[in-house]
Design a protein around this motif. Structure first.
Motif: not given
Length: 109
Positions: A75-76, A86-87, A100-106
């Protein structure tokens, strides 16, 4: 809930189209071969088509999208301009959301 769904913008991380971005137009679920995606403008193949006057099909060489394995796309993330994993998080109201796993934003907000 699936990690990647129709409409997600993805980046190709392996194969002949590595580095290209596109949106998922169709998800093809599979058992033994795994999940595949049709992505707009990615993994184009040429098909030779015979003319069929009854169906109104003109002959020639047609370019069409071929499925690509789910393991070859990520995912981009527009915030980092890179592919991401993706988490899942559970909100206080009990609903499950993709992040997003890196930023934890929805994803999708």
């Amino acid at each position: 809930m699936r990690k990647l769904i129709k409409g997600d913008e993805v980046i190709v991380i392996a194969g002949k189209d590595k580095g290209k971005r596109g949106k998922i137009s169709k998800v093809i679920l599979g058992d033994k071969n795994g999940t595949k995606f049709l992505i707009t403008g990615i993994n184009l193949n040429k098909k030779h088509v015979k003319p069929n006057p009854q169906a109104g099909v003109q002959g020639g060489i047609v370019e069409r999208e071929a499925p690509i394995q789910a393991s070859n796309v990520a995912i981009f993330n527009p915030e980092t301009s890179k592919g991401d994993r993706v988490g899942f998080d559970v909100k206080e109201d009990g609903s499950k959301v993709r992040v997003f796993k890196s930023t934890h934003k929805v994803i999708g907000e």
